[in-house]
Design a protein around this motif. Sequence first.
Motif, PDB file in Angstrom:
ATOM      1  N   VAL A 155     -63.677 -44.353  17.411  1.00  8.41           N
ATOM      2  CA  VAL A 155     -63.643 -45.362  18.466  1.00  8.41           C
ATOM      3  C   VAL A 155     -65.048 -45.598  19.005  1.00  8.41           C
ATOM      4  O   VAL A 155     -65.646 -44.698  19.586  1.00  8.41           O
ATOM      5  CB  VAL A 155     -62.720 -44.912  19.632  1.00  8.41           C
ATOM      6  CG1 VAL A 155     -62.577 -46.025  20.652  1.00  8.41           C
ATOM      7  CG2 VAL A 155     -61.378 -44.462  19.093  1.00  8.41           C
TER       8      VAL A 155
ATOM      9  N   GLU B 105     -68.139 -46.683  21.390  1.00 11.39           N
ATOM     10  CA  GLU B 105     -68.365 -46.815  22.821  1.00 11.39           C
ATOM     11  C   GLU B 105     -69.707 -47.509  23.022  1.00 11.39           C
ATOM     12  O   GLU B 105     -70.601 -47.353  22.207  1.00 11.39           O
ATOM     13  CB  GLU B 105     -68.381 -45.424  23.476  1.00 11.39           C
ATOM     14  CG  GLU B 105     -67.036 -44.740  23.393  1.00 11.39           C
ATOM     15  CD  GLU B 105     -67.064 -43.312  23.919  1.00 11.39           C
ATOM     16  OE1 GLU B 105     -67.768 -43.051  24.898  1.00 11.39           O
ATOM     17  OE2 GLU B 105     -66.388 -42.470  23.307  1.00 11.39           O
TER      18      GLU B 105
ATOM     19  N   GLU C 189     -75.135 -41.729  29.582  1.00 12.68           N
ATOM     20  CA  GLU C 189     -74.072 -42.366  28.792  1.00 12.68           C
ATOM     21  C   GLU C 189     -74.631 -43.491  27.927  1.00 12.68           C
ATOM     22  O   GLU C 189     -74.013 -43.884  26.938  1.00 12.68           O
ATOM     23  CB  GLU C 189     -72.975 -42.940  29.699  1.00 12.68           C
ATOM     24  CG  GLU C 189     -72.057 -41.898  30.317  1.00 12.68           C
ATOM     25  CD  GLU C 189     -72.755 -41.040  31.357  1.00 12.68           C
ATOM     26  OE1 GLU C 189     -73.545 -41.598  32.159  1.00 12.68           O
ATOM     27  OE2 GLU C 189     -72.539 -39.815  31.351  1.00 12.68           O
TER      28      GLU C 189
ATOM     29  N   TYR D 229     -70.611 -43.666  18.292  1.00  9.66           N
ATOM     30  CA  TYR D 229     -69.370 -42.923  18.145  1.00  9.66           C
ATOM     31  C   TYR D 229     -69.573 -41.523  18.690  1.00  9.66           C
ATOM     32  O   TYR D 229     -70.535 -40.842  18.337  1.00  9.66           O
ATOM     33  CB  TYR D 229     -68.956 -42.878  16.670  1.00  9.66           C
ATOM     34  CG  TYR D 229     -68.710 -44.253  16.114  1.00  9.66           C
ATOM     35  CD1 TYR D 229     -67.446 -44.818  16.182  1.00  9.66           C
ATOM     36  CD2 TYR D 229     -69.754 -45.002  15.569  1.00  9.66           C
ATOM     37  CE1 TYR D 229     -67.216 -46.089  15.709  1.00  9.66           C
ATOM     38  CE2 TYR D 229     -69.536 -46.276  15.087  1.00  9.66           C
ATOM     39  CZ  TYR D 229     -68.262 -46.822  15.164  1.00  9.66           C
ATOM     40  OH  TYR D 229     -68.048 -48.095  14.708  1.00  9.66           O
ATOM     41  N   ARG D 230     -68.698 -41.112  19.571  1.00 12.74           N
ATOM     42  CA  ARG D 230     -68.821 -39.801  20.200  1.00 12.74           C
ATOM     43  C   ARG D 230     -68.655 -38.688  19.168  1.00 12.74           C
ATOM     44  O   ARG D 230     -67.795 -38.756  18.296  1.00 12.74           O
ATOM     45  CB  ARG D 230     -67.761 -39.672  21.292  1.00 12.74           C
ATOM     46  CG  ARG D 230     -67.989 -38.524  22.247  1.00 12.74           C
ATOM     47  CD  ARG D 230     -67.119 -38.678  23.475  1.00 12.74           C
ATOM     48  NE  ARG D 230     -67.562 -39.781  24.326  1.00 12.74           N
ATOM     49  CZ  ARG D 230     -68.562 -39.697  25.203  1.00 12.74           C
ATOM     50  NH1 ARG D 230     -69.236 -38.572  25.336  1.00 12.74           N
ATOM     51  NH2 ARG D 230     -68.893 -40.721  25.937  1.00 12.74           N
TER      52      ARG D 230
ATOM     53  N   GLN E 128     -73.632 -49.830  20.061  1.00 16.30           N
ATOM     54  CA  GLN E 128     -72.495 -48.928  20.248  1.00 16.30           C
ATOM     55  C   GLN E 128     -72.716 -47.633  19.486  1.00 16.30           C
ATOM     56  O   GLN E 128     -73.582 -47.544  18.618  1.00 16.30           O
ATOM     57  CB  GLN E 128     -71.204 -49.594  19.794  1.00 16.30           C
ATOM     58  CG  GLN E 128     -71.251 -50.039  18.349  1.00 16.30           C
ATOM     59  CD  GLN E 128     -69.989 -50.789  17.953  1.00 16.30           C
ATOM     60  OE1 GLN E 128     -69.412 -51.512  18.750  1.00 16.30           O
ATOM     61  NE2 GLN E 128     -69.548 -50.593  16.722  1.00 16.30           N
TER      62      GLN E 128
ATOM     63  N   SER F  25     -65.976 -39.486  16.280  1.00 14.62           N
ATOM     64  CA  SER F  25     -64.780 -40.254  16.601  1.00 14.62           C
ATOM     65  C   SER F  25     -64.857 -41.614  15.915  1.00 14.62           C
ATOM     66  O   SER F  25     -65.926 -42.064  15.505  1.00 14.62           O
ATOM     67  CB  SER F  25     -64.677 -40.400  18.123  1.00 14.62           C
ATOM     68  OG  SER F  25     -64.608 -41.746  18.495  1.00 14.62           O
TER      69      SER F  25
END
Length: 239
Positions: A175, A177, A218, A146-147, A144, A173
């Motif tokens: 959150v 991803e 992505e 973090y943006r 994962q 961020s």
Amino acid sequence: KQDSDQLIIDAGQKQFGATTCSSCGMIYSADNPDDHFQHTQFHQRFLDSIKYKILNHLHFGKQLPQGWKKERVVDEFWDGKILLVLPDDPKYAVRKAEDVRRVADSELGFQQVTLSRPMQAKTYMFINTQRLVVGCLVAEPIRQAYRVLEQPAPNKDMTKDDFMERHRAWCCSTVPEPAVCGISRVWVFSQSRRQSIATRMLDTARRTFIYGSYLTKEEIAFSDPTPDGKLFATKYCNT
Ligand code: ACO
Ligand code: ZN
């Protein structure tokens, strides 16, 4: 001595009595013999680090081979080729990848050359036609990311005091991803920038990082991008 050495060492730019070498990046005073000596040494070490040397004692009198005895060419272009180096590769390849990573790290202001998962890291190196390693990209598996949050564009009139600002990490961020491939470092030799070398290394990494699959934009994430890195990543991910 190769001509490329000389071309590179003459390319410095004078500013306020101090000179910034446009290849090794060292700031020194050309009028000061000590400084001059230190630069010559640092410069030579830098060049040694990025030189892609082919052992040629066995080929004496014959044409030099195109590459190392064992190397993984993952892409070829008119102006160079991209090699992939894995941790179990021959010593000369692993050592060269480390040397170039060290050069990149010192430019990025990283203190040490440790990777979070050394055995799973894939190092991509762009070798130009003058046999210099002008690009390096280190990719590692991740789960994962973090943006990076939008920040105002950095000041264009950069001074020496802006150095720390320029090397600062950007806000992220909180959150997470999902992601697959973390780009822990991407570096291109100062004199070879804006020639799509980073773009091509990243395209190649997406194609070869996982066998048989082409990663989407992505699925890749940049760790702690510098302002340069962020400008590049933003452009890359939007095109
Ligand atoms: N300023 C503005 N836009 C940029 C910049 C920049 N400094 N660098 C790249 N871009 C954008 C441009 O739109 C460019 O396209 P264009 O040249 O047609 O306008 C596009 O990104 C593609 O750029 P490339 O030519 O593929 O990038 P390059 O080979 O020059 O390498 C890199 C970019 C790696 C950031 C290089 O500038 C570098 O090594 N900088 C110093 C080290 C560094 O900061 N690395 C990133 C650290 S972050 C990390 O490692 C995860
Ligand atoms: Zn220099």
